[in-house]
Design a protein around this motif. Structure first.
Motif, short mmCIF file in Angstrom:
data_model
loop_
_atom_site.label_atom_id
_atom_site.label_comp_id
_atom_site.label_asym_id
_atom_site.label_seq_id
_atom_site.Cartn_x
_atom_site.Cartn_y
_atom_site.Cartn_z
N GLN A 1 -2.56 -19.09 -3.95
CA GLN A 1 -2.89 -17.92 -4.77
C GLN A 1 -4.21 -17.30 -4.35
OE1 GLN A 1 -2.72 -19.57 -8.71
NE2 GLN A 1 -0.53 -19.18 -8.95
N LEU A 2 -5.18 -18.14 -4.02
CA LEU A 2 -6.48 -17.62 -3.59
C LEU A 2 -6.38 -16.92 -2.24
CD1 LEU A 2 -8.77 -20.60 -4.65
CD2 LEU A 2 -8.93 -18.25 -5.49
N ALA A 3 -5.48 -17.41 -1.40
CA ALA A 3 -5.32 -16.81 -0.07
C ALA A 3 -4.48 -15.54 -0.11
CB ALA A 3 -4.67 -17.81 0.88
N ASP A 4 -3.72 -15.36 -1.18
CA ASP A 4 -2.82 -14.21 -1.28
C ASP A 4 -3.57 -13.01 -1.83
OD1 ASP A 4 -0.66 -12.56 -1.32
OD2 ASP A 4 0.31 -13.49 -3.04
N GLY A 5 -4.41 -12.42 -1.01
CA GLY A 5 -5.21 -11.28 -1.45
C GLY A 5 -4.40 -10.02 -1.63
N ASP A 6 -3.18 -9.93 -1.08
CA ASP A 6 -2.39 -8.71 -1.15
C ASP A 6 -1.94 -8.39 -2.57
OD1 ASP A 6 -2.62 -8.36 1.53
OD2 ASP A 6 -0.70 -9.28 2.02
N ARG A 7 -1.90 -9.39 -3.43
CA ARG A 7 -1.43 -9.15 -4.79
C ARG A 7 -2.57 -8.92 -5.77
NH1 ARG A 7 2.82 -6.97 -4.85
NH2 ARG A 7 3.14 -7.57 -7.01
N ARG A 8 -3.78 -8.72 -5.25
CA ARG A 8 -4.92 -8.45 -6.12
C ARG A 8 -5.38 -7.02 -5.92
NH1 ARG A 8 -9.35 -10.61 -4.81
NH2 ARG A 8 -8.81 -11.32 -2.73
N ILE A 9 -5.82 -6.40 -6.99
CA ILE A 9 -6.40 -5.07 -6.87
C ILE A 9 -7.86 -5.22 -6.50
CG2 ILE A 9 -6.95 -2.92 -8.06
CD1 ILE A 9 -4.61 -3.34 -9.84
N THR A 10 -8.22 -4.78 -5.33
CA THR A 10 -9.59 -4.85 -4.86
C THR A 10 -10.09 -3.42 -4.63
OG1 THR A 10 -8.95 -4.90 -2.53
CG2 THR A 10 -9.08 -7.02 -3.69
N PRO A 11 -11.41 -3.22 -4.51
CA PRO A 11 -11.92 -1.88 -4.20
C PRO A 11 -11.32 -1.31 -2.92
CG PRO A 11 -13.70 -3.28 -4.97
CD PRO A 11 -12.50 -4.18 -4.81
N GLU A 12 -11.07 -2.18 -1.94
CA GLU A 12 -10.47 -1.70 -0.68
C GLU A 12 -9.05 -1.19 -0.90
OE1 GLU A 12 -13.84 -4.20 -0.05
OE2 GLU A 12 -11.97 -4.66 -1.10
N ILE A 13 -8.28 -1.92 -1.70
CA ILE A 13 -6.92 -1.50 -2.00
C ILE A 13 -6.93 -0.18 -2.76
CG2 ILE A 13 -4.91 -2.03 -3.45
CD1 ILE A 13 -5.20 -4.94 -2.63
N ILE A 14 -7.84 -0.04 -3.71
CA ILE A 14 -7.94 1.20 -4.48
C ILE A 14 -8.22 2.38 -3.56
CG2 ILE A 14 -9.42 2.45 -6.11
CD1 ILE A 14 -9.61 -0.09 -7.75
N HIS A 15 -9.15 2.20 -2.63
CA HIS A 15 -9.51 3.29 -1.71
C HIS A 15 -8.32 3.68 -0.84
CE1 HIS A 15 -12.13 5.76 0.78
NE2 HIS A 15 -11.59 5.19 1.85
N LYS A 16 -7.65 2.70 -0.25
CA LYS A 16 -6.51 2.99 0.63
C LYS A 16 -5.35 3.59 -0.16
CE LYS A 16 -7.61 -0.56 4.07
NZ LYS A 16 -7.16 -1.82 4.72
N PHE A 17 -5.12 3.07 -1.36
CA PHE A 17 -4.04 3.58 -2.20
C PHE A 17 -4.28 5.05 -2.55
CE2 PHE A 17 -2.63 4.38 -6.64
CZ PHE A 17 -1.26 4.32 -6.43
N GLY A 18 -5.51 5.38 -2.93
CA GLY A 18 -5.83 6.76 -3.27
C GLY A 18 -5.62 7.70 -2.10
N GLU A 19 -6.08 7.30 -0.92
CA GLU A 19 -5.92 8.14 0.27
C GLU A 19 -4.44 8.36 0.59
OE1 GLU A 19 -8.04 6.29 3.45
OE2 GLU A 19 -9.87 7.46 3.08
N LEU A 20 -3.66 7.29 0.53
CA LEU A 20 -2.23 7.39 0.85
C LEU A 20 -1.50 8.29 -0.13
CD1 LEU A 20 0.24 6.43 2.48
CD2 LEU A 20 0.42 4.50 0.91
N MET A 21 -1.79 8.13 -1.43
CA MET A 21 -1.09 8.91 -2.43
C MET A 21 -1.45 10.39 -2.34
SD MET A 21 0.95 6.90 -3.90
CE MET A 21 1.50 7.99 -5.19
#
Length: 247
Positions: A154-174
């Motif tokens: 679970q700790l290694a599975d960073g893809d299922r966590r909302i991080t600042p990096e994910i937020i930034h990339k998600f916003g750009e893509l959308m």
């Protein structure tokens, strides 16, 4: 593509009937509008009605969502609860992992002590109690090892966590997908973010689900995201409406 049919409703703040807005045309199909469905089916007794050019409302909604929802700072604010929850969950997992590793070390020590009792002749190797103790320690270690493996995964599975990096990339893509009028899935992206567009006389109110937004950021397919009670909303005043000649 009709981006907002099924989402746009007549009225904002009680100045309309609340009915859905459907597509309408003017001048032999030359112009396309969103218009109150109740006015169209039941006449002015149900609603005085309103209509707005389709392209205008589409652009208003896309620009508003891009500016007021999908910018990194705004997204972080909207998703703060989920972001904090994700970070807190990871911190809790690290604490649990530390405790389990300590227990595993203690059990190794207990096992070594039992073996030492036999080697020092204090207990006999064939003593039933020795076998019980060793088996008990082994069972506890197996259970803890399973929990440790789960937490490490679970700790290694960073893809299922909302991080600042994910937020930034998600916003750009959308933003990119919403602004691309040729994108086949543009309507799906709008529906992923927007639950309701209330079209009033002096303002437009755009609302969506925070839960839907958070799960979209984590990569959950749109059709698997449930409705949620908590919403984000943004309002646009009449200055951003089309001129009367256009509506």
């Amino acid at each position: 593509t009709n981006l907002l049919t099924g989402v746009a409703v007549c009225g904002c703040g009680g100045d309309g009937c609340g009915g859905g807005m459907t597509t309408a045309t003017g001048k032999s199909g030359q112009y396309r509008y969103y218009a109150c469905s109740r006015r169209a089916t039941a006449g002015t007794t149900e609603c005085r009605g309103r209509r707005i050019p389709m392209e205008k409302l589409d652009d208003i909604v896309v620009k508003a969502v891009s500016k007021h929802v999908l910018q990194p700072d705004r997204l972080s604010t909207l998703l703060k609860t989920w972001l904090d929850r994700s970070q807190d969950a990871q911190a809790n997992r690290r604490d649990q992992l530390k405790q389990l590793r300590t227990k595993m070390t203690n059990l190794d020590g207990e096992h070594a002590n039992v073996i030492k009792l036999v080697r020092n002749g204090i207990c006999q190797a064939d003593d039933p109690q020795i076998a019980i103790e060793i088996n008990n320690i082994a069972a506890q270690k197996r259970a803890i090892a399973i929990d440790i493996e789960r937490l490490e995964r679970q700790l290694a599975d960073g893809d299922r966590r909302i991080t600042p990096e994910i937020i930034h990339k998600f916003g750009e893509l959308m933003v990119k997908n919403l602004r691309d009028k040729s994108a086949p899935a543009r309507r799906d992206y709008v529906r992923l973010l927007v639950d309701r567009v209330e079209v009033g006389t002096t303002e437009i109110r755009i609302c969506g689900s925070k839960s839907r937004l958070s799960k979209a950021a984590m990569g959950t397919p749109p059709h698997l995201v449930p409705k949620a009670e908590r919403e984000w909303c943004t309002r646009l005043d009449s200055n951003q409406w089309p001129s009367p000649s256009e509506g």
